[in-house]
Design a protein around this motif. Structure first.
Motif, PDB file in Angstrom:
ATOM      1  N   ALA B  97       0.794  -1.232   0.000  1.00  0.00           N
ATOM      2  CA  ALA B  97       0.000   0.000   0.000  1.00  0.00           C
ATOM      3  C   ALA B  97       0.828   1.285   0.000  1.00  0.00           C
ATOM      4  O   ALA B  97       0.618   2.151  -0.862  1.00  0.00           O
ATOM      5  CB  ALA B  97      -0.961  -0.023   1.184  1.00  0.00           C
ATOM      6  N   PRO B  98       1.800   1.476   0.913  1.00  0.00           N
ATOM      7  CA  PRO B  98       2.523   2.766   0.905  1.00  0.00           C
ATOM      8  C   PRO B  98       3.241   3.048  -0.412  1.00  0.00           C
ATOM      9  O   PRO B  98       3.227   4.175  -0.914  1.00  0.00           O
ATOM     10  CB  PRO B  98       3.507   2.605   2.049  1.00  0.00           C
ATOM     11  CG  PRO B  98       2.960   1.531   2.910  1.00  0.00           C
ATOM     12  CD  PRO B  98       2.236   0.586   2.001  1.00  0.00           C
ATOM     13  N   LEU B 136      -5.761   7.494  -5.081  1.00  0.00           N
ATOM     14  CA  LEU B 136      -4.931   7.935  -3.948  1.00  0.00           C
ATOM     15  C   LEU B 136      -5.726   7.842  -2.653  1.00  0.00           C
ATOM     16  O   LEU B 136      -5.250   7.351  -1.637  1.00  0.00           O
ATOM     17  CB  LEU B 136      -4.460   9.378  -4.176  1.00  0.00           C
ATOM     18  CG  LEU B 136      -3.545   9.954  -3.097  1.00  0.00           C
ATOM     19  CD1 LEU B 136      -2.235   9.160  -3.023  1.00  0.00           C
ATOM     20  CD2 LEU B 136      -3.241  11.422  -3.365  1.00  0.00           C
ATOM     21  N   PHE B 137      -7.014   8.260  -2.715  1.00  0.00           N
ATOM     22  CA  PHE B 137      -7.835   8.182  -1.495  1.00  0.00           C
ATOM     23  C   PHE B 137      -8.051   6.730  -1.091  1.00  0.00           C
ATOM     24  O   PHE B 137      -8.097   6.385   0.077  1.00  0.00           O
ATOM     25  CB  PHE B 137      -9.184   8.876  -1.723  1.00  0.00           C
ATOM     26  CG  PHE B 137      -9.053  10.358  -1.910  1.00  0.00           C
ATOM     27  CD1 PHE B 137      -8.027  11.060  -1.286  1.00  0.00           C
ATOM     28  CD2 PHE B 137      -9.922  11.052  -2.738  1.00  0.00           C
ATOM     29  CE1 PHE B 137      -7.879  12.417  -1.466  1.00  0.00           C
ATOM     30  CE2 PHE B 137      -9.794  12.420  -2.921  1.00  0.00           C
ATOM     31  CZ  PHE B 137      -8.779  13.105  -2.286  1.00  0.00           C
ATOM     32  N   LEU B 138      -8.156   5.842  -2.084  1.00  0.00           N
ATOM     33  CA  LEU B 138      -8.346   4.420  -1.748  1.00  0.00           C
ATOM     34  C   LEU B 138      -7.113   3.870  -1.026  1.00  0.00           C
ATOM     35  O   LEU B 138      -7.217   3.159  -0.034  1.00  0.00           O
ATOM     36  CB  LEU B 138      -8.606   3.619  -3.026  1.00  0.00           C
ATOM     37  CG  LEU B 138     -10.039   3.651  -3.531  1.00  0.00           C
ATOM     38  CD1 LEU B 138     -10.118   3.051  -4.936  1.00  0.00           C
ATOM     39  CD2 LEU B 138     -10.957   2.872  -2.596  1.00  0.00           C
ATOM     40  N   TYR B 139      -5.951   4.231  -1.529  1.00  0.00           N
ATOM     41  CA  TYR B 139      -4.720   3.785  -0.860  1.00  0.00           C
ATOM     42  C   TYR B 139      -4.684   4.312   0.571  1.00  0.00           C
ATOM     43  O   TYR B 139      -4.418   3.584   1.529  1.00  0.00           O
ATOM     44  CB  TYR B 139      -3.488   4.300  -1.615  1.00  0.00           C
ATOM     45  CG  TYR B 139      -3.005   3.443  -2.738  1.00  0.00           C
ATOM     46  CD1 TYR B 139      -2.958   3.936  -4.043  1.00  0.00           C
ATOM     47  CD2 TYR B 139      -2.595   2.138  -2.533  1.00  0.00           C
ATOM     48  CE1 TYR B 139      -2.484   3.163  -5.094  1.00  0.00           C
ATOM     49  CE2 TYR B 139      -2.119   1.349  -3.573  1.00  0.00           C
ATOM     50  CZ  TYR B 139      -2.077   1.865  -4.848  1.00  0.00           C
ATOM     51  OH  TYR B 139      -1.617   1.100  -5.901  1.00  0.00           O
ATOM     52  N   PHE B 142      -7.105   2.568   2.716  1.00  0.00           N
ATOM     53  CA  PHE B 142      -6.643   1.215   3.065  1.00  0.00           C
ATOM     54  C   PHE B 142      -5.653   1.291   4.226  1.00  0.00           C
ATOM     55  O   PHE B 142      -5.778   0.594   5.226  1.00  0.00           O
ATOM     56  CB  PHE B 142      -5.968   0.589   1.842  1.00  0.00           C
ATOM     57  CG  PHE B 142      -5.397  -0.788   2.077  1.00  0.00           C
ATOM     58  CD1 PHE B 142      -4.070  -0.957   2.449  1.00  0.00           C
ATOM     59  CD2 PHE B 142      -6.194  -1.911   1.936  1.00  0.00           C
ATOM     60  CE1 PHE B 142      -3.548  -2.222   2.666  1.00  0.00           C
ATOM     61  CE2 PHE B 142      -5.675  -3.183   2.149  1.00  0.00           C
ATOM     62  CZ  PHE B 142      -4.351  -3.334   2.512  1.00  0.00           C
ATOM     63  N   MET B 143      -4.696   2.195   4.104  1.00  0.00           N
ATOM     64  CA  MET B 143      -3.650   2.278   5.134  1.00  0.00           C
ATOM     65  C   MET B 143      -4.219   2.762   6.453  1.00  0.00           C
ATOM     66  O   MET B 143      -3.937   2.205   7.519  1.00  0.00           O
ATOM     67  CB  MET B 143      -2.527   3.211   4.662  1.00  0.00           C
ATOM     68  CG  MET B 143      -1.717   2.636   3.526  1.00  0.00           C
ATOM     69  SD  MET B 143      -0.241   3.573   3.155  1.00  0.00           S
ATOM     70  CE  MET B 143      -0.908   4.964   2.282  1.00  0.00           C
ATOM     71  N   SER B 144      -5.100   3.776   6.397  1.00  0.00           N
ATOM     72  CA  SER B 144      -5.591   4.317   7.670  1.00  0.00           C
ATOM     73  C   SER B 144      -6.568   3.345   8.325  1.00  0.00           C
ATOM     74  O   SER B 144      -6.580   3.204   9.550  1.00  0.00           O
ATOM     75  CB  SER B 144      -6.256   5.673   7.459  1.00  0.00           C
ATOM     76  OG  SER B 144      -7.090   5.635   6.338  1.00  0.00           O
ATOM     77  N   LEU B 145      -7.357   2.629   7.502  1.00  0.00           N
ATOM     78  CA  LEU B 145      -8.269   1.646   8.095  1.00  0.00           C
ATOM     79  C   LEU B 145      -7.466   0.572   8.818  1.00  0.00           C
ATOM     80  O   LEU B 145      -7.767   0.204   9.957  1.00  0.00           O
ATOM     81  CB  LEU B 145      -9.122   1.011   7.002  1.00  0.00           C
ATOM     82  CG  LEU B 145     -10.057  -0.109   7.478  1.00  0.00           C
ATOM     83  CD1 LEU B 145     -11.109   0.446   8.423  1.00  0.00           C
ATOM     84  CD2 LEU B 145     -10.738  -0.775   6.292  1.00  0.00           C
TER      85      LEU B 145
END
Lengths: 61, 248
Positions: B97-98, B136-139, B142-145
């Motif tokens: 993800a990052p 970008l928002f999906l990435y 994903f990371m913040s979730l």
């Protein structure tokens, strides 16, 4: 494509700001990502003590 | 001789395999990067229309392709992890993800810096630009979730949902230039027709694409190893590593 002078190379046909603005930010992102990972590994080792397979020279302090 | 496909699906054996492979990919990435930049700046000619500004293509296109490709790979591993409950697959999705988010940001940033001189604007709500921004928002989602959920196994499952739902956005990005035909130009390089680009420009770009592949593999494997250590710190083999580390 031969650049007649270094200054011409950096001016990039007048688009220097845009071309170098893109390349510099890209390299900052890549360098940042690499540093973040090795930093994450180092904090992990601080918590759990040294882990085999780590670069001795760099991490010996 | 039956190949044991699942030998490297255990975190321990994958950890050592990845450790051996990383230097190879780092070396390949550096070589290809130097070659790509050399071809891009010293071999490829000036563009008759865009002058020198087009040289941004050597990072814009690889970054954009990588941002889409890495999301598909992330969704694949997240899906496998969700379906087969294999810890390592989900760890790998988390590791991707990052890097995917970074390439998406670079694609948007270099696109804006290319758009300003050529289109006269940093940003426009064009189909492709908007769907890339959604990527970008999906990435980030994903990371913040995953960061918001303490238990790694539950975080994997939640992340897998976002990854799998978001994968529909990838064909939208890819075909957005044909479906909506807004400002962003169509594919100059596609599988079914010859690329409409000068060969040296194309060569420079393709070398940079390969360099971005090698870089991504090296960085993702490196991050995956750290994630494995973090999550498997209670296991015997990590304790063994720690003991060996202490003796050295």
């Amino acid at each position: 494509m031969s650049w007649s002078s270094v200054s011409e190379f950096f001016s990039m046909g007048g688009y220097g700001l845009y071309v170098w603005g893109s390349y510099i930010v890209t390299f900052i992102c890549i360098a940042g990502e690499i540093l973040l990972i090795s930093n994450r590994r180092r904090t992990l080792e601080k918590q759990y003590g040294l882990i085999h397979g780590v670069n001795r020279k760099r991490d010996s302090k | 001789m039956a190949i044991n496909w699942f030998k490297y699906s255990s975190p321990a054996s994958f950890y050592f395999l990845a450790g051996k492979m990383i230097p190879i990919f780092v070396f390949a990435a550096v070589i290809l990067l130097i070659a790509g930049l050399y071809v891009g700046f010293f071999v490829a000619p000036t563009d008759f229309q865009q002058g020198e500004a087009y040289r941004i293509i050597f990072i814009h296109v690889p970054a954009a392709w990588m941002s889409m490709f890495l999301y598909v790979v992330m969704a694949f591993w997240a899906g496998i992890g969700l379906a087969f409950n294999t810890r390592l697959s989900s760890m790998f999705a988390t590791a991707i993800a990052p890097t995917g988010a970074m390439f998406t940001f670079i694609a948007l940033w270099t696109g804006a810096l290319w758009g300003k001189p050529m289109w006269g604007t940093w940003w426009v709500w064009d189909a492709r630009l908007t769907s890339e921004l959604i990527l970008l928002f999906l990435y980030i989602g994903f990371m913040s979730l995953q960061a918001a959920i303490d238990d790694p196994r539950r975080a994997d499952k939640a992340g897998a949902i976002i990854a799998l739902v978001g994968v529909v956005n990838i064909p939208i990005i890819y075909f957005s230039v044909q479906w909506w035909n807004t400002l962003h130009q169509g594919a100059s390089v596609s599988i079914n027709q010859a690329p409409s680009m000068a060969t040296t420009m194309l060569m420079g770009m393709l070398i940079m694409v390969l360099a971005s592949w090698m870089y991504s593999i090296a960085v993702i494997l490196k991050r995956a190893r750290v994630i494995i250590l973090e999550r498997e710190s209670h296991t015997a083999w990590v304790a063994e590593l720690r003991k060996k580390g202490a003796e050295q």
